[in-house]
Design a protein around this motif. Sequence first.
Motif, PDB file in Angstrom:
ATOM      1  N   LEU A   1      44.668  53.434  18.006  1.00 36.42           N
ATOM      2  CA  LEU A   1      46.096  52.966  17.779  1.00 36.42           C
ATOM      3  C   LEU A   1      46.894  53.903  18.211  1.00 36.42           C
ATOM      4  CD1 LEU A   1      46.030  51.525  14.071  1.00 36.42           C
ATOM      5  CD2 LEU A   1      45.644  50.234  16.466  1.00 36.42           C
TER       6      LEU A   1
ATOM      7  N   GLY B   1      33.890  51.565  11.659  1.00 34.62           N
ATOM      8  CA  GLY B   1      35.279  52.039  11.530  1.00 34.62           C
ATOM      9  C   GLY B   1      35.415  53.272  11.270  1.00 34.62           C
TER      10      GLY B   1
ATOM     11  N   GLN C   1      51.767  52.243  15.596  1.00 35.69           N
ATOM     12  CA  GLN C   1      51.225  50.906  15.738  1.00 35.69           C
ATOM     13  C   GLN C   1      50.569  50.314  14.457  1.00 35.69           C
ATOM     14  OE1 GLN C   1      48.301  50.550  19.236  1.00 35.69           O
ATOM     15  NE2 GLN C   1      48.126  48.461  18.852  1.00 35.69           N
TER      16      GLN C   1
ATOM     17  N   ASP D   1      31.381  46.773   9.825  1.00 33.85           N
ATOM     18  CA  ASP D   1      32.727  46.948  10.181  1.00 33.85           C
ATOM     19  C   ASP D   1      33.232  48.291   9.648  1.00 33.85           C
ATOM     20  OD1 ASP D   1      35.157  46.706  11.581  1.00 33.85           O
ATOM     21  OD2 ASP D   1      36.151  45.338   9.939  1.00 33.85           O
TER      22      ASP D   1
ATOM     23  N   GLY E   1      39.980  52.612  -2.458  1.00 32.93           N
ATOM     24  CA  GLY E   1      39.903  52.625  -1.006  1.00 32.93           C
ATOM     25  C   GLY E   1      40.338  54.013  -0.393  1.00 32.93           C
TER      26      GLY E   1
ATOM     27  N   THR F   1      39.508  47.442  14.816  1.00 37.42           N
ATOM     28  CA  THR F   1      38.264  46.808  15.600  1.00 37.42           C
ATOM     29  C   THR F   1      38.855  45.476  16.324  1.00 37.42           C
ATOM     30  OG1 THR F   1      37.435  46.613  13.207  1.00 37.42           O
ATOM     31  CG2 THR F   1      36.058  45.434  14.961  1.00 37.42           C
ATOM     32  N   ALA F   2      38.543  45.781  17.621  1.00 33.20           N
ATOM     33  CA  ALA F   2      38.981  44.601  18.492  1.00 33.20           C
ATOM     34  C   ALA F   2      37.907  43.382  18.495  1.00 33.20           C
ATOM     35  CB  ALA F   2      39.049  45.156  20.024  1.00 33.20           C
ATOM     36  N   TYR F   3      36.441  43.864  18.639  1.00 31.21           N
ATOM     37  CA  TYR F   3      35.830  42.868  18.487  1.00 31.21           C
ATOM     38  C   TYR F   3      34.243  43.561  17.729  1.00 31.21           C
ATOM     39  CZ  TYR F   3      33.118  44.386  22.784  1.00 31.21           C
ATOM     40  OH  TYR F   3      32.262  45.127  23.647  1.00 31.21           O
TER      41      TYR F   3
ATOM     42  N   LEU G   1      34.017  47.152  19.563  1.00 26.56           N
ATOM     43  CA  LEU G   1      35.201  47.678  20.295  1.00 26.56           C
ATOM     44  C   LEU G   1      35.954  48.207  19.162  1.00 26.56           C
ATOM     45  CD1 LEU G   1      36.353  48.834  22.720  1.00 26.56           C
ATOM     46  CD2 LEU G   1      37.308  46.432  23.164  1.00 26.56           C
ATOM     47  N   PHE G   2      36.448  49.460  19.036  1.00 24.15           N
ATOM     48  CA  PHE G   2      37.465  49.726  18.258  1.00 24.15           C
ATOM     49  C   PHE G   2      38.520  50.298  19.303  1.00 24.15           C
ATOM     50  CE2 PHE G   2      36.525  49.651  13.903  1.00 24.15           C
ATOM     51  CZ  PHE G   2      34.889  49.164  14.107  1.00 24.15           C
ATOM     52  N   ILE G   3      39.754  50.101  18.927  1.00 25.52           N
ATOM     53  CA  ILE G   3      41.055  50.777  19.988  1.00 25.52           C
ATOM     54  C   ILE G   3      41.669  51.709  19.000  1.00 25.52           C
ATOM     55  CG2 ILE G   3      42.988  49.911  21.082  1.00 25.52           C
ATOM     56  CD1 ILE G   3      40.391  48.619  22.223  1.00 25.52           C
TER      57      ILE G   3
HETATM   58  C1  PKZ Z   1      41.908  60.776   2.394  1.00 20.77           C
HETATM   59  C2  PKZ Z   1      41.883  59.115   2.304  1.00 20.77           C
HETATM   60  C3  PKZ Z   1      41.243  58.652   3.299  1.00 20.77           C
HETATM   61  C4  PKZ Z   1      41.113  57.042   3.683  1.00 20.77           C
HETATM   62  C5  PKZ Z   1      40.255  56.692   4.522  1.00 20.77           C
HETATM   63  C6  PKZ Z   1      40.596  55.798   5.595  1.00 20.77           C
HETATM   64  C7  PKZ Z   1      39.609  55.267   6.362  1.00 20.77           C
HETATM   65  C8  PKZ Z   1      39.948  54.387   7.049  1.00 20.77           C
HETATM   66  C9  PKZ Z   1      38.503  53.871   7.758  1.00 20.77           C
HETATM   67  C10 PKZ Z   1      38.449  52.618   7.186  1.00 20.77           C
HETATM   68  C11 PKZ Z   1      37.455  51.824   8.220  1.00 20.77           C
HETATM   69  C12 PKZ Z   1      37.572  50.413   7.943  1.00 20.77           C
HETATM   70  C13 PKZ Z   1      37.178  49.738   9.238  1.00 20.77           C
HETATM   71  C14 PKZ Z   1      37.778  48.469   9.313  1.00 20.77           C
HETATM   72  C15 PKZ Z   1      38.467  48.192  10.375  1.00 20.77           C
HETATM   73  C16 PKZ Z   1      39.427  46.887  10.692  1.00 20.77           C
HETATM   74  O1  PKZ Z   1      38.480  45.909  10.063  1.00 20.77           O
HETATM   75  S1  PKZ Z   1      40.675  46.465  11.507  1.00 20.77           S
HETATM   76  C17 PKZ Z   1      41.076  44.948  10.973  1.00 20.77           C
HETATM   77  C18 PKZ Z   1      40.393  43.889  12.120  1.00 20.77           C
HETATM   78  N1  PKZ Z   1      40.986  44.303  13.179  1.00 20.77           N
HETATM   79  C19 PKZ Z   1      42.316  43.747  13.467  1.00 20.77           C
HETATM   80  O2  PKZ Z   1      42.895  43.362  12.696  1.00 20.77           O
HETATM   81  C20 PKZ Z   1      42.791  44.178  14.891  1.00 20.77           C
HETATM   82  C21 PKZ Z   1      43.743  43.063  15.418  1.00 20.77           C
HETATM   83  N2  PKZ Z   1      44.044  43.207  16.617  1.00 20.77           N
HETATM   84  C22 PKZ Z   1      45.103  44.160  17.046  1.00 20.77           C
HETATM   85  O3  PKZ Z   1      45.732  44.827  16.153  1.00 20.77           O
HETATM   86  C23 PKZ Z   1      45.124  44.331  18.588  1.00 20.77           C
HETATM   87  O4  PKZ Z   1      44.662  43.400  19.455  1.00 20.77           O
HETATM   88  C24 PKZ Z   1      44.236  45.782  19.039  1.00 20.77           C
HETATM   89  C25 PKZ Z   1      42.846  45.650  18.789  1.00 20.77           C
HETATM   90  C26 PKZ Z   1      45.099  46.925  18.289  1.00 20.77           C
HETATM   91  C27 PKZ Z   1      44.468  46.095  20.447  1.00 20.77           C
HETATM   92  O5  PKZ Z   1      45.935  45.830  20.813  1.00 20.77           O
HETATM   93  P1  PKZ Z   1      46.567  46.935  21.728  1.00 20.77           P
HETATM   94  O6  PKZ Z   1      46.848  48.151  21.094  1.00 20.77           O
HETATM   95  O7  PKZ Z   1      47.941  46.166  22.076  1.00 20.77           O
HETATM   96  O8  PKZ Z   1      45.862  47.116  23.222  1.00 20.77           O
HETATM   97  P2  PKZ Z   1      45.361  46.251  24.106  1.00 20.77           P
HETATM   98  O9  PKZ Z   1      46.324  46.810  25.358  1.00 20.77           O
HETATM   99  O10 PKZ Z   1      45.713  44.781  24.018  1.00 20.77           O
HETATM  100  O11 PKZ Z   1      43.948  46.430  24.635  1.00 20.77           O
HETATM  101  C28 PKZ Z   1      43.722  47.921  25.212  1.00 20.77           C
HETATM  102  C29 PKZ Z   1      42.249  47.809  25.670  1.00 20.77           C
HETATM  103  O12 PKZ Z   1      41.189  47.153  24.855  1.00 20.77           O
HETATM  104  C30 PKZ Z   1      40.808  45.995  25.487  1.00 20.77           C
HETATM  105  N3  PKZ Z   1      40.587  45.049  24.483  1.00 20.77           N
HETATM  106  C31 PKZ Z   1      41.291  44.532  23.326  1.00 20.77           C
HETATM  107  N4  PKZ Z   1      40.829  43.810  22.515  1.00 20.77           N
HETATM  108  C32 PKZ Z   1      39.602  43.472  23.160  1.00 20.77           C
HETATM  109  C33 PKZ Z   1      38.768  42.389  22.969  1.00 20.77           C
HETATM  110  N5  PKZ Z   1      38.883  41.906  21.616  1.00 20.77           N
HETATM  111  N6  PKZ Z   1      37.591  42.412  23.866  1.00 20.77           N
HETATM  112  C34 PKZ Z   1      37.680  43.234  24.827  1.00 20.77           C
HETATM  113  N7  PKZ Z   1      38.542  44.108  25.192  1.00 20.77           N
HETATM  114  C35 PKZ Z   1      39.506  44.236  24.557  1.00 20.77           C
HETATM  115  C36 PKZ Z   1      41.900  45.823  26.329  1.00 20.77           C
HETATM  116  O13 PKZ Z   1      41.523  44.679  27.606  1.00 20.77           O
HETATM  117  C37 PKZ Z   1      42.371  46.871  27.122  1.00 20.77           C
HETATM  118  O14 PKZ Z   1      41.500  47.400  28.051  1.00 20.77           O
HETATM  119  P3  PKZ Z   1      42.171  48.288  29.243  1.00 20.77           P
HETATM  120  O15 PKZ Z   1      43.031  47.447  30.049  1.00 20.77           O
HETATM  121  O16 PKZ Z   1      42.738  49.432  28.681  1.00 20.77           O
HETATM  122  O17 PKZ Z   1      40.920  48.401  30.116  1.00 20.77           O
END
Ligand code: PKZ
Length: 214
Positions: free
Chosen positions: A209, A143, A213, A139, A86, A155-157, A205-207
């Motif tokens: 952080l 991402g 957070q 994703d 990873g 990812t939000a959606y 949609l990606f938010i």
């Molecule tokens: C050297 C080594 C390098 C290593 C290299 C590492 C690299 C590393 C990269 C890896 C790449 C992997 C990429 C995988 C990425 C995942 O898969 S992440 C896992 C899946 N996602 C999750 O688990 C997220 C779960 N949800 C959450 O944690 C929270 O709901 C979120 C998404 C962070 C948002 O929460 P929040 O920060 O409290 O923000 P919130 O105020 O609710 O929303 C912000 C804005 O977005 C909007 N919004 C939020 N959710 C939604 C939605 N579902 N639909 C529409 N609008 C939305 C809100 O309405 C708001 O809009 P505004 O009012 O600002 O206009």
Amino acid sequence: MTGEFGGALPAAVEEGVGGFRTTIENTTERGGVNYGEFIEEVRTFMDRARAACPTTELNDDILSRLRAINDLLKGVTIDEWYAPSGTRTDLPARGNIMLPPYTFLDQGADGVVATLRFRRFHLGGNSAVHGGYVGLAVDEVMGLAAGLARGITRTAYLTINYRSVTPLDTDLELKAWVDRTEGRKTFLRATLSDGDRVCADAEALFILLNPGQR
Ligand SMILES: CCCCCCCCCCCCCCCC(=O)SCCNC(=O)CCNC(=O)[C@H](O)C(C)(C)COP(=O)(O)OP(=O)(O)OC[C@H]1O[C@@H](n2cnc3c(N)ncnc32)[C@H](O)[C@@H]1OP(=O)(O)O
């Protein structure tokens, strides 16, 4: 967090570094110089485990060897931030065995282009890739595109349209790019193609952080 590997994430949150760290040491040494071959061998094992129908004797033989190997690995487990799987960015799919191995053809703030191959392990049915693995790859690459454009996001959606069957064992192209941004929100699009044929397209949609957070 409980379980054999629990504990790493709460410590990271306490340090206020967010859901994904930006400062992971980027080396090609963790896991040793042949670590990439190890990961590739694990992938081959997973492919063959999906395809094989062993005899009872062969199953039991492999089982005892696997248990011995798992004991060896248990002795060297570390937290997620330093485990090479990873985080070895020199390896296909960062050395993450879950992902179809991908490599970048192009990457920048506007988007990324990756080439990847799904394998027997990713079989859904009738030689087609399981839709969930398509989602995993999309994703991941979206991402990374969001990360390059904005920083650490989650990812939000993610909406995927499966346009045609995604084939196994075929070099595919996955493009992901930023469509638009609004504050912490980054809207992206992606396409997965087999030559000129689109297998899937996606929007997400990606938010970004906030500091600390999870
Ligand atoms: C050297 C080594 C390098 C290593 C290299 C590492 C690299 C590393 C990269 C890896 C790449 C992997 C990429 C995988 C990425 C995942 O898969 S992440 C896992 C899946 N996602 C999750 O688990 C997220 C779960 N949800 C959450 O944690 C929270 O709901 C979120 C998404 C962070 C948002 O929460 P929040 O920060 O409290 O923000 P919130 O105020 O609710 O929303 C912000 C804005 O977005 C909007 N919004 C939020 N959710 C939604 C939605 N579902 N639909 C529409 N609008 C939305 C809100 O309405 C708001 O809009 P505004 O009012 O600002 O206009």
